[in-house]
Design a protein around this motif. Structure first.
Motif, PDB file in Angstrom:
ATOM      1  N   ALA A  23      -2.467   0.455   3.078  1.00  0.00           N
ATOM      2  CA  ALA A  23      -2.429  -0.788   3.711  1.00  0.00           C
ATOM      3  C   ALA A  23      -2.173  -2.028   2.819  1.00  0.00           C
ATOM      4  CB  ALA A  23      -3.817  -1.141   4.359  1.00  0.00           C
ATOM      5  N   ASP A  24      -2.064  -1.698   1.582  1.00  0.00           N
ATOM      6  CA  ASP A  24      -2.091  -2.836   0.514  1.00  0.00           C
ATOM      7  C   ASP A  24      -0.564  -2.830  -0.204  1.00  0.00           C
ATOM      8  OD1 ASP A  24      -4.675  -3.448   0.923  1.00  0.00           O
ATOM      9  OD2 ASP A  24      -5.178  -2.145  -0.717  1.00  0.00           O
ATOM     10  N   VAL A  25       0.293  -1.888   0.232  1.00  0.00           N
ATOM     11  CA  VAL A  25       1.749  -2.255  -0.187  1.00  0.00           C
ATOM     12  C   VAL A  25       2.434  -3.305   0.134  1.00  0.00           C
ATOM     13  CG1 VAL A  25       2.060   0.300  -0.459  1.00  0.00           C
ATOM     14  CG2 VAL A  25       2.802  -0.854   1.683  1.00  0.00           C
ATOM     15  N   GLU A  26       3.394  -3.880  -0.638  1.00  0.00           N
ATOM     16  CA  GLU A  26       4.100  -5.110  -0.372  1.00  0.00           C
ATOM     17  C   GLU A  26       5.465  -5.020  -0.081  1.00  0.00           C
ATOM     18  OE1 GLU A  26       3.345  -8.165  -3.516  1.00  0.00           O
ATOM     19  OE2 GLU A  26       1.601  -6.781  -4.293  1.00  0.00           O
ATOM     20  N   ILE A  27       5.839  -5.741   1.012  1.00  0.00           N
ATOM     21  CA  ILE A  27       7.147  -5.586   1.450  1.00  0.00           C
ATOM     22  C   ILE A  27       8.124  -6.000   0.308  1.00  0.00           C
ATOM     23  CG2 ILE A  27       8.857  -6.885   3.086  1.00  0.00           C
ATOM     24  CD1 ILE A  27       6.615  -7.170   4.808  1.00  0.00           C
ATOM     25  N   GLY A  28       9.159  -5.055   0.323  1.00  0.00           N
ATOM     26  CA  GLY A  28      10.545  -5.323  -0.549  1.00  0.00           C
ATOM     27  C   GLY A  28      10.336  -4.734  -1.899  1.00  0.00           C
ATOM     28  N   LYS A  29       8.837  -4.280  -2.286  1.00  0.00           N
ATOM     29  CA  LYS A  29       8.639  -3.446  -3.437  1.00  0.00           C
ATOM     30  C   LYS A  29       8.900  -1.906  -3.232  1.00  0.00           C
ATOM     31  CE  LYS A  29       5.640  -6.554  -5.704  1.00  0.00           C
ATOM     32  NZ  LYS A  29       4.226  -6.842  -6.578  1.00  0.00           N
ATOM     33  N   GLU A  30       9.137  -1.301  -4.415  1.00  0.00           N
ATOM     34  CA  GLU A  30       9.424   0.551  -4.403  1.00  0.00           C
ATOM     35  C   GLU A  30       8.267   0.992  -4.988  1.00  0.00           C
ATOM     36  OE1 GLU A  30      13.048   1.052  -5.968  1.00  0.00           O
ATOM     37  OE2 GLU A  30      14.179   0.103  -4.785  1.00  0.00           O
ATOM     38  N   TYR A  31       7.870   2.292  -4.454  1.00  0.00           N
ATOM     39  CA  TYR A  31       6.873   2.939  -5.011  1.00  0.00           C
ATOM     40  C   TYR A  31       7.121   4.258  -4.805  1.00  0.00           C
ATOM     41  CZ  TYR A  31       4.090  -1.202  -3.200  1.00  0.00           C
ATOM     42  OH  TYR A  31       3.543  -2.458  -3.284  1.00  0.00           O
ATOM     43  N   GLU A  32       6.598   5.036  -5.732  1.00  0.00           N
ATOM     44  CA  GLU A  32       6.556   6.693  -5.741  1.00  0.00           C
ATOM     45  C   GLU A  32       5.428   7.222  -4.832  1.00  0.00           C
ATOM     46  OE1 GLU A  32       6.424  10.450  -8.406  1.00  0.00           O
ATOM     47  OE2 GLU A  32       6.540   8.726  -9.237  1.00  0.00           O
ATOM     48  N   LEU A  33       5.865   7.945  -3.931  1.00  0.00           N
ATOM     49  CA  LEU A  33       4.734   8.554  -3.111  1.00  0.00           C
ATOM     50  C   LEU A  33       3.931   9.508  -3.749  1.00  0.00           C
ATOM     51  CD1 LEU A  33       3.548   8.587  -0.119  1.00  0.00           C
ATOM     52  CD2 LEU A  33       5.287  10.442   0.537  1.00  0.00           C
ATOM     53  N   VAL A  34       2.538   9.408  -3.440  1.00  0.00           N
ATOM     54  CA  VAL A  34       1.379  10.187  -4.075  1.00  0.00           C
ATOM     55  C   VAL A  34       0.526  10.721  -2.806  1.00  0.00           C
ATOM     56  CG1 VAL A  34      -0.584  10.402  -5.605  1.00  0.00           C
ATOM     57  CG2 VAL A  34       1.594   9.286  -6.216  1.00  0.00           C
ATOM     58  N   ILE A  35       0.100  11.768  -2.658  1.00  0.00           N
ATOM     59  CA  ILE A  35      -0.645  12.246  -1.484  1.00  0.00           C
ATOM     60  C   ILE A  35      -1.651  13.279  -2.017  1.00  0.00           C
ATOM     61  CG2 ILE A  35       1.606  12.618  -0.106  1.00  0.00           C
ATOM     62  CD1 ILE A  35       1.858  15.587  -0.540  1.00  0.00           C
ATOM     63  N   THR A  36      -2.535  13.089  -1.021  1.00  0.00           N
ATOM     64  CA  THR A  36      -3.813  14.244  -1.098  1.00  0.00           C
ATOM     65  C   THR A  36      -3.908  14.689   0.325  1.00  0.00           C
ATOM     66  OG1 THR A  36      -5.174  12.536  -2.861  1.00  0.00           O
ATOM     67  CG2 THR A  36      -6.415  14.215  -1.457  1.00  0.00           C
ATOM     68  N   THR A  37      -3.915  15.938   0.350  1.00  0.00           N
ATOM     69  CA  THR A  37      -3.851  16.761   1.514  1.00  0.00           C
ATOM     70  C   THR A  37      -5.140  17.563   1.726  1.00  0.00           C
ATOM     71  OG1 THR A  37      -2.909  18.761   0.707  1.00  0.00           O
ATOM     72  CG2 THR A  37      -1.260  16.791   1.253  1.00  0.00           C
TER      73      THR A  37
ATOM     74  N   LEU B 287      10.317   5.057  -2.551  1.00  0.00           N
ATOM     75  CA  LEU B 287      10.107   4.540  -0.987  1.00  0.00           C
ATOM     76  C   LEU B 287      10.173   2.871  -1.164  1.00  0.00           C
ATOM     77  CD1 LEU B 287       7.484   6.552   0.886  1.00  0.00           C
ATOM     78  CD2 LEU B 287      10.199   6.967   0.606  1.00  0.00           C
ATOM     79  N   ARG B 288      11.068   2.203  -0.423  1.00  0.00           N
ATOM     80  CA  ARG B 288      10.838   0.848  -0.367  1.00  0.00           C
ATOM     81  C   ARG B 288      10.183   0.387   0.890  1.00  0.00           C
ATOM     82  NH1 ARG B 288      16.063  -0.289  -0.529  1.00  0.00           N
ATOM     83  NH2 ARG B 288      16.095  -0.165  -2.870  1.00  0.00           N
ATOM     84  N   VAL B 289       9.368  -0.677   0.830  1.00  0.00           N
ATOM     85  CA  VAL B 289       8.567  -1.145   1.925  1.00  0.00           C
ATOM     86  C   VAL B 289       9.506  -2.113   2.738  1.00  0.00           C
ATOM     87  CG1 VAL B 289       6.460  -2.526   2.873  1.00  0.00           C
ATOM     88  CG2 VAL B 289       6.286  -0.910   0.631  1.00  0.00           C
ATOM     89  N   THR B 290       9.546  -2.150   3.907  1.00  0.00           N
ATOM     90  CA  THR B 290      10.535  -2.754   4.823  1.00  0.00           C
ATOM     91  C   THR B 290       9.704  -3.761   5.794  1.00  0.00           C
ATOM     92  OG1 THR B 290      10.810  -0.965   6.496  1.00  0.00           O
ATOM     93  CG2 THR B 290      12.697  -1.328   4.504  1.00  0.00           C
ATOM     94  N   GLY B 291       8.508  -3.400   6.013  1.00  0.00           N
ATOM     95  CA  GLY B 291       7.940  -4.049   6.876  1.00  0.00           C
ATOM     96  C   GLY B 291       6.688  -3.403   7.385  1.00  0.00           C
ATOM     97  N   PHE B 292       5.900  -3.810   8.466  1.00  0.00           N
ATOM     98  CA  PHE B 292       4.576  -2.975   8.957  1.00  0.00           C
ATOM     99  C   PHE B 292       4.807  -2.909  10.569  1.00  0.00           C
ATOM    100  CE2 PHE B 292       3.174  -4.448   4.999  1.00  0.00           C
ATOM    101  CZ  PHE B 292       2.266  -3.836   4.429  1.00  0.00           C
ATOM    102  N   HIS B 293       4.188  -1.926  10.857  1.00  0.00           N
ATOM    103  CA  HIS B 293       3.837  -1.661  12.243  1.00  0.00           C
ATOM    104  C   HIS B 293       2.410  -1.781  12.423  1.00  0.00           C
ATOM    105  CE1 HIS B 293       4.568  -0.791  16.540  1.00  0.00           C
ATOM    106  NE2 HIS B 293       3.386   0.068  16.397  1.00  0.00           N
ATOM    107  N   ASN B 294       2.072  -2.879  13.357  1.00  0.00           N
ATOM    108  CA  ASN B 294       0.644  -3.181  13.094  1.00  0.00           C
ATOM    109  C   ASN B 294       0.206  -3.386  11.638  1.00  0.00           C
ATOM    110  OD1 ASN B 294       0.368  -3.429  15.783  1.00  0.00           O
ATOM    111  ND2 ASN B 294      -0.011  -1.056  15.918  1.00  0.00           N
ATOM    112  N   LEU B 295      -0.749  -2.347  11.181  1.00  0.00           N
ATOM    113  CA  LEU B 295      -1.208  -2.382   9.743  1.00  0.00           C
ATOM    114  C   LEU B 295      -0.674  -1.203   9.020  1.00  0.00           C
ATOM    115  CD1 LEU B 295      -4.903  -3.468  10.173  1.00  0.00           C
ATOM    116  CD2 LEU B 295      -2.967  -4.914   9.630  1.00  0.00           C
ATOM    117  N   ALA B 296       0.242  -0.495   9.549  1.00  0.00           N
ATOM    118  CA  ALA B 296       0.792   0.525   8.861  1.00  0.00           C
ATOM    119  C   ALA B 296       2.139   0.382   8.268  1.00  0.00           C
ATOM    120  CB  ALA B 296       0.888   1.991   9.705  1.00  0.00           C
TER     121      ALA B 296
END
Length: 598
Positions: free
Chosen positions: A391-405, A418-427
């Motif tokens: 929920a805390d990523v910022e639009i326009g910034k790039e991140y490497e994805l890290v997962i816990t499954t 991945l590059r953040v392009t926007g939000f749908h609701n809070l996702a």
């Protein structure tokens, strides 16, 4: 909640009550993204608290984010491989997961490396099925009437192997197609395939493809969407039709089935499908015998509304060829997934490929994001950088994805940028940028997949006036020459043989690629003389299909196969070099001037 307000769409409310419930689920998950993530992490940590892996970090039963982040390190596959190998060898103790590992999902791998083994548990099939169940409700918002016809999808399995400890190891899609979730799926008028299960589940790729194509031809008027997992798979199907249309039309004309199709289950089910249809055979023969195949998809399947294929990332290379064969049909990229985990879906599936963004579904796993600086090499081994929550990523910034499954991967670096392009609701919504790994390097230069793709696209613009496009490409860093140089293999599609590009034009393509590469590369070329002129080797048509066949013969999956954008494995190099029809070099140095620094 009013169902027509669940997702913004110009086409109105959900198609049916089942769709409304699915869309409502998307809304609930995305509106509560952070609390869902908190619950997911607590659930994973609580159930796996007694595993060997987590016990090693002295969590003492804690299931909160802060303790988790302060004690559990970020890891790569290489870090976990010894534990994974123990499981593969038969150790049934709770090493990574408290739930028994049910099988291993194999990554698509690289041209020369061993495929990775991703542990999974039975309930992951439920999670994957849940994500699949959301795709058509979203698509139905944008494309009406999909319950009035069928989908022609080219889907394949790979015969599985077993680890020394007896666990199955197979691609994720093979696991899904062979599961009861797929084989005994309930009838859904919005999701009917032309291909019978028997064809999809046949491990012989020729028999499977032949049968699926034959069924698609028989049901040509009912086909409303055409697809494969990746764009390359759909183009492989078109190539298959080019090579086999005469036998296919013979079968349709006589109502028989090619004797090369020997699978008993297929032959039995096809008795209900094949029938003599001389008129259809004549039509297919007429369309396929022409020299030009432009628009062949819509000519044979005239009611097709869109193509369902992944064309993001490196797959963007295929867009011009798909446009050629489909007459420019929309291309829907519906979901984002990997062997490690299924991530999310595209809530605007009919957008242009360049605008595709995937909404991460927070119930699938616990997601963290490592801020990515393009010039950074990333955290050093043993360090634990501060990761950003979903929920805390910022639009326009790039991140490497890290997962816990749920299956036991903890703070695992997937390697996707991945590059953040926007939000749908809070996702958050992300564009897939590229895989993290650098592709080419001769000296101090580093060229990644996205940069190589952009250089290729710029160079291929020189071919447009000759009605020629690059069908496929790969590369390697040739260090046998002094100095070393980049070698790019191109397979070309020339639509007018009387107006094909000259050697001089192809030489200029080499220079155009160099002009598009970064300043470090150009400095090495111009000032340091540590890199030689870029070379393009044009290979004959069908070469990359042979490359795929070779990869499949070594255990790759048709569904997951992606042409490697960089190769180094000797047999592959020998195959490519044996198919070269012309070679071209950059005729001059690219532009470069020293950067001034204050």
């Amino acid at each position: 909640m009013a169902v027509d307000s669940i997702l913004s769409s110009p086409l109105g409310p959900p198609a049916c009550e089942k769709d409304a419930k699915a869309l409502q689920f998307i809304e609930e998950m995305t509106r509560n993204a952070d609390s869902v993530q908190e619950h997911v992490l607590a659930e994973i940590l609580t159930r796996n608290a007694e595993t060997e892996y987590l016990k090693g970090f002295n969590l003492d039963g804690a299931a909160d984010r802060e303790t988790f982040k302060s004690k559990v390190p970020i890891v790569t596959y290489e870090d976990l491989q010894p534990l994974i190998q123990r499981i593969a060898n038969g150790d049934r103790s709770p090493i990574l997961s408290s739930h028994p590992v049910s099988e291993f999902l194999t990554s698509s791998g690289t041209s020369a490396g061993e495929r990775k083994l991703m542990p999974t548990i039975k309930e992951e099939l439920d999670r994957r099925q849940l994500l699949y169940s959301l795709l058509m409700p979203v698509m139905n918002l944008y494309v009406k009437g999909l319950d009035k016809g069928k989908g022609l999808y080219f889907l394949f399995i790979k015969s599985e192997t077993k680890t020394p400890g007896g666990l199955l190891a197979r691609p994720v899609l093979t696991s899904y197609y062979k599961s009861d979730h797929f084989k005994t799926r309930p009838y859904d008028p919005y999701n009917v395939y032309t291909s019978p299960n028997e064809a999809i589940l046949c491990p012989d790729s020729f028999q499977s493809m032949y049968t699926q194509m034959l069924c698609g031809l028989y049901q040509r008027e009912q086909v409303l969407r055409v697809g494969a997992v990746f764009a390359s798979g759909l183009l492989r199907a078109i190539r298959f039709l080019q090579l086999n249309w005469q036998q296919l039309t013979d079968d349709i004309r006589t109502g028989s089935l090619n004797p090369k199709v020997t699978d008993k289950a297929i032959r039995e089910c096809m008795t209900r499908i094949v029938r003599p249809d001389p008129e259809l055979a004549d039509f297919i023969a007429k369309e396929c015998s022409t020299e030009h195949w432009e628009g062949i998809i819509t000519r044979i399947w005239p009611n097709t509304k869109y193509l369902d294929v992944i064309v993001t990332g490196a797959m963007a290379q295929y867009i011009p060829t798909l446009d050629y064969y489909s007459g420019g049909l929309p291309k829907a990229c519906t979901m984002y997934a990997s062997s490690e985990c299924y991530f999310g879906l595209n809530l605007n599936p009919m957008c242009r490929p360049s605008e595709v963004s995937y909404t991460i579904m927070p119930n699938m796993a616990y997601f963290e994001f490592l801020p990515h600086e393009p010039k950074s090499t990333g955290p050093t081994r043993g360090s634990t950088p501060r990761l950003v929550d979903l929920a805390d990523v910022e639009i326009g910034k790039e991140y490497e994805l890290v997962i816990t499954t749920y299956a036991g991967l903890c703070r695992y670096r997937v390697g996707d940028i991945l590059r953040v392009t926007g939000f749908h609701n809070l996702a958050p919504q992300f564009q897939f940028v590229r895989r993290k790994n650098v592709l080419l390097s001769i000296d101090s230069d580093k060229t990644d997949e996205a940069e190589l793709q952009a250089a290729m696209e710029n160079a291929s613009k020189l071919l447009s006036k000759f009605n020629t496009s690059v069908v496929e490409y790969t590369s390697y860093a040739d260090t046998k020459t002094i100095p070393g140089h980049y070698v790019i293999y191109w397979e070309l599609l020339t639509k007018d043989s009387s107006n094909s590009p000259s050697n001089q034009v192809l030489d200029q393509c080499c220079l155009a690629m160099e002009e598009s590469l970064n300043s470090v590369y150009r400095q090495c070329r111009v000032a340091d003389n540590s890199i030689g002129p870029l070379e393009i080797r044009v290979v004959r048509n069908g070469t990359f299909e042979e490359l795929m066949d070779y990869a499949i013969s070594r255990g790759a999956s048709i569904n997951q196969y992606k042409v490697p954008r960089c190769v180094s494995f000797t047999p592959i190099m020998e195959l490519l070099d044996s198919r070269v029809v012309s070679t071209h070099f950059s005729p001059s140095l690219p532009q470069w001037s020293p950067e001034r620094r204050r």
